[in-house]
Design an enzyme around this catalytic site. Structure first.
Site, short mmCIF file in Angstrom:
data_model
loop_
_atom_site.label_atom_id
_atom_site.label_comp_id
_atom_site.label_asym_id
_atom_site.label_seq_id
_atom_site.Cartn_x
_atom_site.Cartn_y
_atom_site.Cartn_z
N GLY A 152 0.81 -1.21 0.00
CA GLY A 152 0.00 0.00 0.00
C GLY A 152 0.85 1.26 0.00
NE ARG B 132 -6.85 6.92 3.73
CZ ARG B 132 -7.76 6.09 4.25
NH1 ARG B 132 -8.67 6.55 5.11
NH2 ARG B 132 -7.77 4.82 3.94
CE LYS C 120 -0.74 1.61 4.98
NZ LYS C 120 -2.20 1.52 4.83
N GLY D 241 -5.70 -4.63 -5.95
CA GLY D 241 -6.51 -5.22 -4.89
C GLY D 241 -5.77 -6.27 -4.09
CG ASN E 148 -12.87 -10.14 6.43
OD1 ASN E 148 -12.26 -11.06 6.94
ND2 ASN E 148 -12.47 -9.56 5.30
CG ASN F 268 -5.96 3.07 6.40
OD1 ASN F 268 -5.27 2.39 5.65
ND2 ASN F 268 -7.08 2.63 6.94
NE ARG G 127 28.46 10.69 25.34
CZ ARG G 127 29.51 11.39 24.90
NH1 ARG G 127 29.99 12.40 25.62
NH2 ARG G 127 30.09 11.09 23.76
CB SER H 6 34.90 22.83 43.05
OG SER H 6 34.07 22.17 43.97
NE ARG I 60 43.90 26.70 43.32
CZ ARG I 60 43.68 26.74 44.62
NH1 ARG I 60 44.31 27.64 45.38
NH2 ARG I 60 42.82 25.92 45.18
#
Length: 472
Positions: free
Chosen positions: A26, A30, A37, A98, A186, A244, A350, A422, A457
């Site tokens: 198909g 739509r 699809k 069909g 059906n 659909n 990760r 830190s 530093r």
């Protein structure tokens, strides 16, 4: 002289081989999409993949997927998603004439002695148990039809009975006002012996409102031949509902997710709001697991006893130990987290990250390809990449392992009971010894010895000639 071999009395007949035909030709206009699809996704997987998975539970001898325009995209997806699969053949439907015409394209690859099950690539919620019921009802030589009873049957083909026996199916457009009141519909899913199906398909005409060759005409032809026709009822209409457009796709997504949520809750998992939960893979849970709203599970995830997962967290291919608490808005991908850990909020793992027991990872901490020992803490605003960190180490706010020089990656090794002050940068490859203290704001480019305070530093800024590194 040829030996006359007799079959021993009581020997069972070999099972009739089953072939599955999946209609996937198909165009799906739509959907308003360039994508085929059947490749639109439910729970993170193409609809076609769900159908194939349900049919694989029947252990068929072969699959025959009927494709049309855009079929190369379906072939490419299948080759990439299932590289080891050897039981799938593709049949091309050049013209959309069909459903009966579509099934005919697959029949040359199916022997007369087989059974055929016809499914649809845009009906993603069909379950293996439902298909087993249909095959059992049909038997080896009968025609089986999967049916449902719904309150509003508009748009569906109606099952026609005479004296309780099925004599045909009439489509909505061709039905009389009286036939449109029939609630038994059906689903389009049928099972039939290949030899008879081939013959019935050859007699199907297109004298109907759409001028197409309907697969449902097979039912009338089978009844005319006096064939044994049996129906199997599907428990819920959602199982047999096709997609659909994107509205129906979203509805099927919610139906699927609610089914998964219901299964988990029956197994003892607490979902704060089952309507705000997404399972896009598999989830194995211990006892008394609680999952808050907006959680997304992808791939294979395992949660130990008493694990709590906070709101809007993503877990992908992760294993979490018992008594661990993951706060809101965390991302855990391809990672292993130990027992009694505290994670988040807003933490990111990760791939290839591994935490021992009693580790604390706080807000806005990112971990990649690293191992953290028992009792280690990184409570806020840190990046730990390509690092091996011992136990009972404290990583301060703003700490970064500088693992990438622009071309190559290197590892950082940090011992036990280390304190990283830190806003420090650890330039890999570098080793920090056990019980070392790194003063806040230090840039560490050389190994720091155990049991000592290391301070670096810079008091001045200068620029020097430099050549960009080349990847080895």
């Amino acid at each position: 002289m040829a030996e006359n071999k007799k079959k021993p009395a009581g020997m069972a007949k070999p099972p009739v081989p089953l072939h599955v035909v999946i209609l996937a030709a198909g165009q799906g206009t739509r959907m308003q999409s360039n994508r085929s699809k059947v490749l639109h996704r439910i729970a993170g997987r193409p609809m076609l993949d769900h159908v194939i998975a349900a049919a694989r539970g029947l252990q068929p001898q072969g699959f025959h997927i009927v494709i049309g325009r855009g079929g190369d995209e379906v072939r490419s997806w299948y080759a990439a998603a299932h590289p080891q699969s050897k039981d799938v053949a593709f049949a091309m439907q050049e013209q959309q004439l069909g459903t009966a015409h579509a099934v005919q394209q697959a029949m040359p690859g199916i022997a007369d002695g087989a059974r055929v099950l016809v499914l649809y690539g845009d009906v993603p919620l069909i379950e293996t148990s439902t298909l087993e019921d249909l095959l059992a009802a049909a038997g080896d030589q009968g025609l089986g039809i999967l049916v449902a009873e719904i309150d509003n049957p508009f748009g569906y083909g109606r099952i026609l009975r005479r004296g309780g026996k099925v004599v045909g199916v009439v489509e909505e457009r061709d039905a009389s006002p009286a036939q449109r009141k029939i609630r038994e519909i059906n689903t389009g899913v049928i099972a039939a012996p290949a030899r008879e199906l081939r013959r019935w398909l050859s007699k199907v005409g297109n004298d109907n409102a759409k001028g197409e060759y309907y697969l449902t005409d097979v039912v009338r032809l089978a009844a005319k031949d006096g064939a044994r026709i049996q129906t199997a009822h599907v428990d819920s209409a959602e199982q047999a509902s096709g997609v659909n457009d994107r509205l129906q796709l979203a509805r099927q997504e919610r139906s699927y997710q609610r089914l998964q949520a219901d299964k988990l809750m029956r197994q003892g998992v607490s979902l704060v709001d089952p309507d705000r939960f997404d399972l896009r893979g598999s989830l194995l849970c211990g006892q008394d697991v609680e999952i808050d709203v907006g959680v997304v599970i992808e791939g294979e995830v395992e949660l130990g006893d008493h694990v709590y997962v906070g709101p809007y967290t993503l877990l992908r291919n992760a294993k979490v130990g018992a008594d661990t608490r993951i706060e809101s808005h965390c991302v855990v991908e391809s990672a292993v987290i130990g027992r009694q850990c505290s994670i988040g909020p807003f933490a990111r793992f990760r791939p290839s990250s591994r935490l021992a027991d009693k580790v604390h990872i706080g807000n806005f901490v990112e971990i990649k390809n690293s191992v953290l020992g028992e009792g280690t803490k990184a409570n806020h605003l840190a990046y730990l990449g390509d690092a091996d960190i011992g136990s009972k180490t404290n990583v301060g706010a703003g700490v970064i392992t500088c693992n990438y020089d622009g071309a190559n990656k290197f590892r950082t090794t940090i011992g036990d009971e280390v304190f990283i002050g830190s806003d420090s940068q650890l330039i890999a490859p570098v080793t920090i010894g056990d019980r070392a203290y790194i003063a806040a704001g230090s840039t560490i480019a050389k190994d720091a010895p155990a049991d000592q305070l290391t301070i670096n530093r810079a008091r001045e800024q200068r620029s020097v000639p430099w050549k960009r590194p080349v990847k080895k």
